[in-house]
Design a protein around this motif. Structure first.
Motif, PDB file in Angstrom:
ATOM      1  N   ASN A  64       1.973  30.442   3.835  1.00 39.17           N
ATOM      2  CA  ASN A  64       1.901  30.820   2.432  1.00 39.17           C
ATOM      3  C   ASN A  64       0.823  31.857   2.131  1.00 39.17           C
ATOM      4  OD1 ASN A  64       3.958  29.099   1.506  1.00 39.17           O
ATOM      5  ND2 ASN A  64       2.549  27.378   1.637  1.00 39.17           N
ATOM      6  N   VAL A  65      -0.190  31.899   2.951  1.00 39.38           N
ATOM      7  CA  VAL A  65      -1.297  32.804   2.636  1.00 39.38           C
ATOM      8  C   VAL A  65      -1.570  33.725   3.810  1.00 39.38           C
ATOM      9  CG1 VAL A  65      -3.693  32.967   1.932  1.00 39.38           C
ATOM     10  CG2 VAL A  65      -2.329  31.036   1.187  1.00 39.38           C
ATOM     11  N   TYR A  66      -1.305  34.988   3.612  1.00 41.23           N
ATOM     12  CA  TYR A  66      -1.532  35.940   4.677  1.00 41.23           C
ATOM     13  C   TYR A  66      -1.756  37.322   4.074  1.00 41.23           C
ATOM     14  CZ  TYR A  66       3.358  36.606   3.518  1.00 41.23           C
ATOM     15  OH  TYR A  66       4.527  36.800   2.836  1.00 41.23           O
ATOM     16  N   LEU A  67      -2.288  38.204   4.877  1.00 42.94           N
ATOM     17  CA  LEU A  67      -2.461  39.586   4.439  1.00 42.94           C
ATOM     18  C   LEU A  67      -1.097  40.268   4.496  1.00 42.94           C
ATOM     19  CD1 LEU A  67      -5.669  40.884   6.259  1.00 42.94           C
ATOM     20  CD2 LEU A  67      -5.262  40.903   3.804  1.00 42.94           C
ATOM     21  N   SER A  68      -0.739  40.927   3.419  1.00 36.58           N
ATOM     22  CA  SER A  68       0.528  41.648   3.424  1.00 36.58           C
ATOM     23  C   SER A  68       0.426  42.838   4.377  1.00 36.58           C
ATOM     24  CB  SER A  68       0.850  42.157   2.022  1.00 36.58           C
ATOM     25  OG  SER A  68      -0.129  43.111   1.630  1.00 36.58           O
ATOM     26  N   ALA A  69       1.574  43.346   4.761  1.00 35.98           N
ATOM     27  CA  ALA A  69       1.590  44.506   5.665  1.00 35.98           C
ATOM     28  C   ALA A  69       0.865  45.692   5.015  1.00 35.98           C
ATOM     29  CB  ALA A  69       3.017  44.872   6.016  1.00 35.98           C
ATOM     30  N   GLU A  70       1.087  45.861   3.688  1.00 37.89           N
ATOM     31  CA  GLU A  70       0.415  46.959   2.981  1.00 37.89           C
ATOM     32  C   GLU A  70      -1.093  46.785   3.025  1.00 37.89           C
ATOM     33  OE1 GLU A  70       4.064  45.860   2.030  1.00 37.89           O
ATOM     34  OE2 GLU A  70       2.714  45.009   0.539  1.00 37.89           O
ATOM     35  N   ALA A  71      -1.540  45.548   2.828  1.00 37.81           N
ATOM     36  CA  ALA A  71      -2.979  45.278   2.839  1.00 37.81           C
ATOM     37  C   ALA A  71      -3.574  45.613   4.199  1.00 37.81           C
ATOM     38  CB  ALA A  71      -3.251  43.818   2.480  1.00 37.81           C
ATOM     39  N   LYS A  72      -2.826  45.250   5.252  1.00 37.09           N
ATOM     40  CA  LYS A  72      -3.331  45.537   6.602  1.00 37.09           C
ATOM     41  C   LYS A  72      -3.448  47.040   6.824  1.00 37.09           C
ATOM     42  CE  LYS A  72      -2.301  41.343   9.102  1.00 37.09           C
ATOM     43  NZ  LYS A  72      -1.470  40.621  10.064  1.00 37.09           N
ATOM     44  N   VAL A  73      -2.489  47.770   6.306  1.00 29.62           N
ATOM     45  CA  VAL A  73      -2.544  49.229   6.452  1.00 29.62           C
ATOM     46  C   VAL A  73      -3.754  49.780   5.712  1.00 29.62           C
ATOM     47  CG1 VAL A  73      -1.405  51.373   5.765  1.00 29.62           C
ATOM     48  CG2 VAL A  73      -0.082  49.559   6.864  1.00 29.62           C
ATOM     49  N   ARG A  74      -3.964  49.278   4.490  1.00 30.15           N
ATOM     50  CA  ARG A  74      -5.118  49.715   3.697  1.00 30.15           C
ATOM     51  C   ARG A  74      -6.415  49.488   4.457  1.00 30.15           C
ATOM     52  NH1 ARG A  74      -2.405  47.828  -1.129  1.00 30.15           N
ATOM     53  NH2 ARG A  74      -3.175  45.722  -0.807  1.00 30.15           N
ATOM     54  N   ILE A  75      -6.535  48.268   4.992  1.00 27.09           N
ATOM     55  CA  ILE A  75      -7.764  47.914   5.693  1.00 27.09           C
ATOM     56  C   ILE A  75      -7.929  48.790   6.935  1.00 27.09           C
ATOM     57  CG2 ILE A  75      -8.931  46.106   7.016  1.00 27.09           C
ATOM     58  CD1 ILE A  75      -7.739  44.074   5.116  1.00 27.09           C
ATOM     59  N   GLN A  76      -6.842  48.954   7.682  1.00 30.26           N
ATOM     60  CA  GLN A  76      -6.915  49.753   8.913  1.00 30.26           C
ATOM     61  C   GLN A  76      -7.342  51.184   8.583  1.00 30.26           C
ATOM     62  OE1 GLN A  76      -6.502  48.465  12.166  1.00 30.26           O
ATOM     63  NE2 GLN A  76      -7.570  50.402  12.423  1.00 30.26           N
TER      64      GLN A  76
END
Lengths: 87, 190
Positions: A64-76
């Motif tokens: 239920n709780v995870y980093l979205s793919a978009e969020a991971k891209v932002r962070i990267q």
């Protein structure tokens, strides 16, 4: 004699630190006679134990709780930016 | 001596776990994301200091917790404590009569252990925590979940005396118990 409000504060206090003898005795006396405070203390203890388990649960995989793919891209992107700027 | 894995894999391997920890403590998705990023950056910069005494995951979570405390320290400065204390006391008026005795019933919680096996229980608990006034929610996390000592908590939350801390802990626990009672145990669920 303690009232229930005093007792609730003492009950909470007892979770963190051993009460001085006189307070411990007063707490016991009230709880002996008051079923609500007796349950209250028991429930406070349970919640404290449950809270400790909560920490462990955060480590487990939770769909239920995870980093979205978009969020991971932002962070990267931010990380890459920083590496580019690093000395 | 234990070596760290390739840092370029950290986001994929640990990103979700770090995010979960951050989101629970900060209750704010954007901020949690920011903190995960700060954590990975800080870890990258200090990777030569990794002594291998703990696992890589534990090490990263340790850095995350420090970053979170930094954020808490910054946000707390903006909240006036006096108003908080008065707000915290409001629950007492709801549950105690004029002489300080319970005016509500405290129901027995049947078989609480069984609740722990249910996913919905944990969500209810997290919900109840998120409903606490901000300072009390932070207090719950730092004290009950992370087990931080009184002195450190007073410092981070700018609580002027340990007496105020005891009162806040008592109010926090009372509200949580009340919420869990009403939204979980008193329904006779389980």
């Amino acid at each position: 004699m303690l009232n229930c409000k005093n007792t609730s504060d003492l009950a909470s206090r007892s979770l963190d630190k051993k009460l001085p003898w006189s307070k411990r005795w007063a707490l016991r006396m009230h709880i002996f006679m008051c079923h609500r405070c007796r349950r209250y203390l028991r429930q406070l203890r349970l919640i404290k134990q449950v809270a400790a388990l909560l920490a462990q649960r955060l480590d487990e995989d939770n769909a239920n709780v995870y980093l979205s793919a978009e969020a991971k891209v932002r962070i990267q992107n931010k990380l890459d930016e920083n590496r580019a700027n690093a000395p | 001596m234990a070596k760290l894995s390739d840092p370029s894999t950290w986001l994929d391997t640990y990103g979700d776990t770090l995010y979960r920890h951050a989101l629970f403590r900060l209750q704010d998705a954007m901020l949690a994301e920011e903190v995960v990023q700060e954590t990975l950056l800080a870890a990258l910069q200090s990777r030569n200091n990794f002594a291998g005494k703990s696992s890589e995951k534990t090490w990263l979570i340790g850095i995350l917790k420090h970053k979170i405390i930094d954020h808490i320290r910054k946000s707390v400065r903006e909240l006036p404590l006096d108003e908080d204390l008065r707000e915290f006391d409001s629950i007492c008026d709801e549950v105690f009569d004029g002489k300080g005795y319970w005016k509500i019933e405290i129901e027995q919680w049947n078989d609480p252990r069984r609740s722990l096996e249910q996913e919905q229980f944990w969500r209810t608990l997290e919900n109840c925590v998120s409903r606490l006034p901000a300072r009390l929610a932070t207090l719950f996390v730092l004290r009950e979940v992370d087990g931080l000592d009184s002195e450190s908590i007073c410092k981070e939350l700018q609580i002027s005396s340990t007496n105020n801390l005891w009162v806040m802990l008592s109010r926090m626990r009372m509200r949580l118990r009340d919420c869990l009672g009403r939204h979980w145990f008193d329904h006779g669920t389980v």
